[in-house]
Design a protein around this motif. Structure first.
Motif, PDB file in Angstrom:
ATOM      1  N   ARG A   1      43.546  10.796  76.929  1.00 44.63           N
ATOM      2  CA  ARG A   1      43.619   9.664  77.850  1.00 44.63           C
ATOM      3  C   ARG A   1      42.991   8.442  77.216  1.00 44.63           C
ATOM      4  O   ARG A   1      42.176   8.538  76.291  1.00 44.63           O
ATOM      5  CB  ARG A   1      42.923   9.968  79.176  1.00 44.63           C
ATOM      6  CG  ARG A   1      41.412  10.085  79.128  1.00 44.63           C
ATOM      7  CD  ARG A   1      40.867  10.319  80.522  1.00 44.63           C
ATOM      8  NE  ARG A   1      39.433  10.543  80.559  1.00 44.63           N
ATOM      9  CZ  ARG A   1      38.523   9.581  80.700  1.00 44.63           C
ATOM     10  NH1 ARG A   1      38.913   8.312  80.789  1.00 44.63           N
ATOM     11  NH2 ARG A   1      37.230   9.868  80.737  1.00 44.63           N
ATOM     12  N   ASP A   2      43.370   7.285  77.710  1.00 45.38           N
ATOM     13  CA  ASP A   2      42.822   6.012  77.257  1.00 45.38           C
ATOM     14  C   ASP A   2      41.380   5.890  77.745  1.00 45.38           C
ATOM     15  O   ASP A   2      41.116   5.984  78.941  1.00 45.38           O
ATOM     16  CB  ASP A   2      43.678   4.869  77.819  1.00 45.38           C
ATOM     17  CG  ASP A   2      43.247   3.505  77.290  1.00 45.38           C
ATOM     18  OD1 ASP A   2      42.253   3.438  76.532  1.00 45.38           O
ATOM     19  OD2 ASP A   2      43.901   2.506  77.641  1.00 45.38           O
TER      20      ASP A   2
ATOM     21  N   PRO B   1      40.738   1.785  79.577  1.00 47.94           N
ATOM     22  CA  PRO B   1      41.959   1.308  80.232  1.00 47.94           C
ATOM     23  C   PRO B   1      41.731   0.043  81.043  1.00 47.94           C
ATOM     24  O   PRO B   1      40.629  -0.226  81.535  1.00 47.94           O
ATOM     25  CB  PRO B   1      42.316   2.480  81.154  1.00 47.94           C
ATOM     26  CG  PRO B   1      40.984   3.051  81.530  1.00 47.94           C
ATOM     27  CD  PRO B   1      40.132   2.920  80.297  1.00 47.94           C
TER      28      PRO B   1
ATOM     29  N   THR C   1      44.630   5.199  85.490  1.00 46.26           N
ATOM     30  CA  THR C   1      44.626   6.008  84.277  1.00 46.26           C
ATOM     31  C   THR C   1      44.059   7.397  84.549  1.00 46.26           C
ATOM     32  O   THR C   1      44.591   8.415  84.083  1.00 46.26           O
ATOM     33  CB  THR C   1      43.806   5.319  83.172  1.00 46.26           C
ATOM     34  OG1 THR C   1      44.408   4.054  82.861  1.00 46.26           O
ATOM     35  CG2 THR C   1      43.750   6.170  81.909  1.00 46.26           C
TER      36      THR C   1
END
Length: 249
Positions: free
Chosen positions: A69-70, A73, A79
């Motif tokens: 995952r970012d 974000p 997210t």
């Protein structure tokens, strides 16, 4: 019916395991492990050590890839929701493929499943999709918050006063109203540096062999904590740290 257990296993010390958790591990037929990659292999190794120590010989360990995952974000909540959904798909596939109707599957959760952990939300999302049916149980564990307070030998609250558990992102917006004692998790930006007069009790990798502890007035120890934190992150490739801030009431 299938059964899923979310088992809190503590902050990193195998001795944190409760009797309730040990019994649940002993009943488990299939353990689901979400592999976070080589930089956190030490965490996977510790989980498997716990499984070997308390599980029955016939148990299975199956791994699924934890989605990336970012970490910075623009839309944080969106997210995280997307990441949880992708994790739920991984868990759903593991249950369907490896857990029989009359068996118990378990996920070992760092700390406590009810504190800044997505396991409960993931299991609820799997159930809501309706592809697989099961009942589930949550077993509490020693959190990094309680472990950190114990290591520094400080109480989380003062007599008759509340305390707040929050994130670094929230602290960066300002000190929470109505409290003088704040526990901060998930702080990648070292938001404590904006509060030089507060007392800080900081710890990284708490209750593991790599544990680092620092404490003092923020103005006096902030630079050292920032330095030590970066060095530890560079060495291990990841970091898990938590801290308590206390200001004069």
């Amino acid at each position: 019916m299938r059964k899923i257990c979310l088992i809190g296993i503590g902050a990193g010390d195998p001795d944190h395991l409760t009797l309730q958790a040990a019994k649940a591990i002993g009943r488990t037929d299939v353990f689901f492990v979400l592999d976070k990659g080589e930089v956190k292999q030490s965490l996977v190794d510790l989980r498997e050590r716990i499984i070997r120590g308390y599980s029955k010989p016939t148990r299975k360990i199956v791994e699924g890839r934890d989605p990336d995952r970012d970490r910075t974000p623009a839309d944080y909540e969106g997210t995280i929701a997307d990441w949880r959904s992708r994790r739920a798909l991984v868990v759903e596939e593991l249950i369907l493929e490896h857990l029989k109707e009359d068996q118990q599957g378990s996920l070992l959760v760092w700390g406590d499943p009810g504190l800044y952990d997505s396991s409960i939300a993931i299991v609820e999302e799997v159930l809501a999709r309706g592809t697989v049916e099961f009942e589930y149980e949550v077993i509490p564990g020693i959190s990094s918050v309680s472990a950190l307070a114990a290591k520094h030998r400080v109480p989380l609250n003062r007599v008759g006063r509340p305390f707040q558990v929050t994130t670094g992102r929230r602290l960066a917006e300002g000190w929470p109203e109505g409290v003088d004692d704040v526990v901060v998790m998930l702080d990648a930006q070292q938001a404590f540096t904006a509060h030089p007069d507060a007392q800080i009790y900081w710890g990284a990798y708490v209750s593991t062999p790599d544990e680092i502890l620092r404490s003092g007035r923020v103005a006096e120890v902030a630079d050292e904590i920032v330095k030590v934190r970066q060095e530890a992150r560079d060495q291990h490739g990841w970091i898990m740290d938590t801290y308590i801030l206390k200001r004069d009431a």
